[in-house]
Write an enzyme that holds these catalytic residues in place. Structure first.
Site, PDB file in Angstrom:
ATOM      1  N   CYS A   4       0.839  -1.192   0.000  1.00 23.55           N
ATOM      2  CA  CYS A   4       0.000   0.000   0.000  1.00 23.55           C
ATOM      3  C   CYS A   4       0.884   1.257   0.000  1.00 23.55           C
ATOM      4  O   CYS A   4       1.494   1.586   1.012  1.00 23.55           O
ATOM      5  CB  CYS A   4      -0.891  -0.027   1.241  1.00 23.55           C
ATOM      6  SG  CYS A   4      -1.762   1.498   1.578  1.00 23.55           S
ATOM      7  N   CYS A   7       0.096   3.725   2.780  1.00 22.00           N
ATOM      8  CA  CYS A   7       0.580   3.269   4.089  1.00 22.00           C
ATOM      9  C   CYS A   7       2.074   3.534   4.229  1.00 22.00           C
ATOM     10  O   CYS A   7       2.544   3.915   5.300  1.00 22.00           O
ATOM     11  CB  CYS A   7       0.299   1.779   4.275  1.00 22.00           C
ATOM     12  SG  CYS A   7      -1.458   1.382   4.261  1.00 22.00           S
TER      13      CYS A   7
END
Length: 96
Positions: A4, A7
């Site tokens: 991600c 993230c």
């Protein structure tokens, strides 16, 4: 490193900020790989307390109450560490 990209941007900034503030417990939850997360039936999307809509998500949890507030889309749309700092600081300063 996570699959991600949002993230990967948010996590280090978030940890640095909370380390300076202190007094918080961080619980990081693995939502699985991108295929698992994109599944509309993912258990964390429907969990009674979490109801995650996107990753990353920052939630405030109070003992005996559960999740009382969270931010997600703002973090997902952040494009710089400065954006992340702004949203996290605002979130941490806001009561429920």
């Amino acid at each position: 490193e996570s699959w991600c990209p949002d993230c990967n941007l948010v996590t280090p900034v978030f940890y640095q900020m909370l380390e300076r503030i202190g007094g918080h417990v961080i619980i990081e939850v693995d939502v699985g790989g991108p295929g698992q997360w994109k599944d509309r039936k993912h258990p964390l999307r429907h969990h009674e307390q979490f109801k995650l809509r996107s990753v990353p998500t920052l939630a405030r949890w109070e003992q005996g109450v559960g999740v009382v507030s969270k931010i997600d889309k703002s973090l997902e749309l952040s494009s710089t560490p400065k954006d992340v700092q702004y949203y996290v600081r605002t979130f941490m300063e806001t009561k429920r």
